[in-house]
Design a protein around this motif. Structure first.
Motif, short mmCIF file in Angstrom:
data_model
loop_
_atom_site.label_atom_id
_atom_site.label_comp_id
_atom_site.label_asym_id
_atom_site.label_seq_id
_atom_site.Cartn_x
_atom_site.Cartn_y
_atom_site.Cartn_z
N GLY A 1 2.72 11.85 4.24
CA GLY A 1 1.99 13.07 3.96
C GLY A 1 2.89 14.19 3.49
O GLY A 1 3.07 14.42 2.29
N ARG A 2 3.50 14.87 4.44
CA ARG A 2 4.24 16.10 4.13
C ARG A 2 5.40 15.90 3.16
O ARG A 2 5.65 16.76 2.30
N ALA A 3 6.11 14.77 3.28
CA ALA A 3 7.26 14.55 2.41
C ALA A 3 6.86 14.45 0.95
O ALA A 3 7.65 14.79 0.06
N LEU A 4 5.64 13.98 0.68
CA LEU A 4 5.17 13.85 -0.70
C LEU A 4 4.35 15.05 -1.14
O LEU A 4 4.42 15.47 -2.30
N LEU B 1 0.83 -1.20 0.00
CA LEU B 1 0.00 0.00 0.00
C LEU B 1 0.86 1.26 0.00
O LEU B 1 1.88 1.33 0.72
N LEU B 2 0.44 2.24 -0.77
CA LEU B 2 0.96 3.60 -0.68
C LEU B 2 -0.22 4.50 -0.34
O LEU B 2 -1.12 4.69 -1.17
N ILE B 3 -0.22 5.02 0.87
CA ILE B 3 -1.30 5.87 1.36
C ILE B 3 -0.75 7.28 1.59
O ILE B 3 0.31 7.45 2.20
N VAL B 4 -1.48 8.27 1.12
CA VAL B 4 -1.12 9.67 1.35
C VAL B 4 -1.83 10.14 2.62
O VAL B 4 -3.06 9.97 2.75
N ALA B 5 -1.08 10.72 3.54
CA ALA B 5 -1.64 11.13 4.83
C ALA B 5 -1.90 12.63 4.86
O ALA B 5 -1.06 13.42 4.41
N ALA B 6 -3.06 13.01 5.40
CA ALA B 6 -3.41 14.43 5.49
C ALA B 6 -4.26 14.69 6.73
O ALA B 6 -5.24 15.44 6.67
N ASP B 7 -3.91 14.06 7.84
CA ASP B 7 -4.68 14.27 9.06
C ASP B 7 -3.98 15.19 10.06
O ASP B 7 -4.46 15.38 11.17
N HIS B 8 -2.87 15.77 9.68
CA HIS B 8 -2.11 16.63 10.58
C HIS B 8 -2.85 17.91 10.98
O HIS B 8 -2.81 18.31 12.16
N PRO B 9 -3.53 18.60 10.05
CA PRO B 9 -4.13 19.88 10.42
C PRO B 9 -5.13 19.80 11.57
O PRO B 9 -5.20 20.73 12.38
N ALA B 10 -5.86 18.71 11.69
CA ALA B 10 -6.87 18.62 12.74
C ALA B 10 -6.26 18.61 14.14
O ALA B 10 -6.96 18.85 15.13
N ASP C 1 -2.54 4.22 -3.59
CA ASP C 1 -3.69 3.38 -3.26
C ASP C 1 -4.80 4.13 -2.55
O ASP C 1 -5.97 3.74 -2.67
N GLY C 2 -4.46 5.16 -1.80
CA GLY C 2 -5.53 5.84 -1.07
C GLY C 2 -5.03 6.95 -0.20
O GLY C 2 -3.92 7.47 -0.37
N VAL C 3 -5.86 7.31 0.78
CA VAL C 3 -5.60 8.49 1.59
C VAL C 3 -6.03 8.23 3.03
O VAL C 3 -6.97 7.48 3.30
N LEU C 4 -5.33 8.86 3.95
CA LEU C 4 -5.65 8.87 5.38
C LEU C 4 -5.91 10.31 5.78
O LEU C 4 -5.07 11.18 5.59
N ALA C 5 -7.10 10.58 6.33
CA ALA C 5 -7.43 11.95 6.70
C ALA C 5 -8.62 11.98 7.65
O ALA C 5 -9.25 10.96 7.92
N THR C 6 -8.91 13.18 8.14
CA THR C 6 -10.06 13.41 9.00
C THR C 6 -11.31 13.64 8.14
O THR C 6 -11.21 13.84 6.92
N GLY D 1 -9.96 6.52 7.86
CA GLY D 1 -10.40 7.65 8.65
C GLY D 1 -9.55 7.83 9.90
O GLY D 1 -9.32 6.88 10.66
N SER D 2 -9.04 9.04 10.09
CA SER D 2 -8.26 9.35 11.29
C SER D 2 -9.22 9.55 12.47
O SER D 2 -10.21 10.26 12.35
N MET D 3 -8.91 8.95 13.59
CA MET D 3 -9.87 8.90 14.69
C MET D 3 -9.55 9.87 15.83
O MET D 3 -10.33 10.75 16.15
N ASN D 4 -8.43 9.73 16.46
CA ASN D 4 -8.16 10.56 17.65
C ASN D 4 -7.23 11.72 17.31
O ASN D 4 -6.03 11.56 17.14
N ARG D 5 -7.80 12.90 17.26
CA ARG D 5 -7.05 14.12 16.96
C ARG D 5 -7.11 15.10 18.13
O ARG D 5 -6.77 16.28 17.96
N GLY D 6 -7.54 14.64 19.31
CA GLY D 6 -7.70 15.56 20.44
C GLY D 6 -6.41 15.98 21.11
O GLY D 6 -6.39 16.94 21.87
#
Length: 332
Positions: free
Chosen positions: A305-308, A74-83, A116-121, A141-146
């Motif tokens: 995420g950020r590196a790509l 799998l190659l997943i792009v991550a974008a859950d950092h902003p939350a 393949d996909g994405v990881l995000a809020t 789906g990103s779950m715990n961002r608290g």
């Protein structure tokens, strides 16, 4: 999708192609295309105002796929950092502050072969959903961002995005991800462990991926949280994360690339995706470390995420293509 959603999706797909090199980096790089893309994001706002039900409809109508292909990677792009309030990339502390810029970069990345996909809020995923970018993609789906970056309660990582496995399953997502930081001196750790265990169990009941991202963490004298990336600390975090939940059948680990990774990976039989983190090394060194790590049998891909999305030269397509070649090789 119907009505404006279909129009936005078609327009977004055309815009995401960008220039000839697929690069982005603000209005100066996009020119008139940037203005048009901004207008399309404005259409998303109009949908949210007048037809918010189209988000739920979009999840039900989305074309899904198997979690992995023939190569089991799998190659997943991550974008859950902003939350979590973590917007910085290298020296730019507000690099991820523009939603238009972030979505544009994600659209480019998701259209490249081998991604393949994405990881995000939910907020980011719903923008991508309405733009038609999630068709046939793995969606985590990103779950715990608290645990907000820099907060006194940062290690009390509460589930503030997708809160339960049922919420993820209802939207036909492919899994959920939980950040699980372990600090023996912070009482918030035990609540995070308990909530992560419940999520692992719940996702397994739905036969969905439970992506656990463990770190052995501590606070410095300045109060800032630091993740300890020496091999022994990572091994300890793996052992604790592996024991979360009533079953580990659907658990995948998300781990950093560290020294002695071959010894570190002996700590688990679970499929593992390597994370990118805030890119500080030269891209060539980063890709070399990923390539070497991907030779280990339990390492099954990358979640980056950020590196790509924010490469030094701004060429998102080229950065993603290089990562895809490392993960999938000749199958891309």
């Amino acid at each position: 999708m119907s009505g404006p959603s279909r129009e936005v999706a078609a327009a977004g797909a055309a815009s995401a192609a960008g220039g000839a090199d697929g690069s982005v980096g603000g209005s100066a790089r996009w020119g008139d295309d940037w203005k048009e893309f901004g207008e399309r994001l404005g259409e998303l706002t109009e949908i949210r105002v007048r037809h918010p039900e189209r988000v739920a409809e979009g999840w039900l109508q989305r074309r899904t796929r198997a979690l992995v292909g023939d190569d089991g990677r799998l190659l997943i792009v991550a974008a859950d950092h902003p939350a979590r309030g973590a917007l910085g990339v290298r020296g730019d502390r507000m690099a991820m502050g523009s939603r238009a810029d972030l979505i544009a970069r994600l659209m480019i990345a998701l259209q490249r072969p081998g991604v393949d996909g994405v990881l995000a809020t939910p907020d980011v995923l719903e923008d991508l959903l309405l733009l038609g970018a999630l068709e046939g993609k793995v969606v985590i789906g990103s779950m715990n961002r608290g645990g907000l970056q820099g907060a006194a309660f940062e290690l009390d990582d509460r589930f503030t995005a997708y809160r339960t496995a049922d919420e993820i399953a209802a939207r036909r997502l492919d899994g959920g991800k939980m950040l699980t930081r372990i600090d023996l001196d912070d009482p918030g750790t035990v609540a995070t462990l308990e909530s992560s265990a419940a999520a692992v169990t719940g996702l397994a009941e739905h036969k969905l991926m439970a992506m656990v991202e463990p770190f052995w963490s501590t606070r410095g004298e300045d109060g800032r949280v630091a993740n300890l990336l020496d091999p022994d600390s990572v091994i300890k975090s793996i052992q604790i994360a592996s024991g979360l939940g009533a079953t580990s059948a659907y658990t995948w680990l998300k781990l950093p690339v560290v020294d002695e990774l071959d010894r570190v990976m002996e700590a688990t039989t679970m499929p593992t995706l390597l994370l990118g983190g805030d890119p500080t090394a030269a891209p060539e060194a980063t890709y070399a470390s990923w390539g070497k790590a991907l030779e280990l049998p339990s390492v099954r891909g990358l979640v980056v995420g950020r590196a790509l999305l924010f490469p030094p030269d701004g060429d998102v397509a080229a950065a993603v293509d290089q990562a895809a070649a490392l993960v999938h090789g000749d199958t891309v």
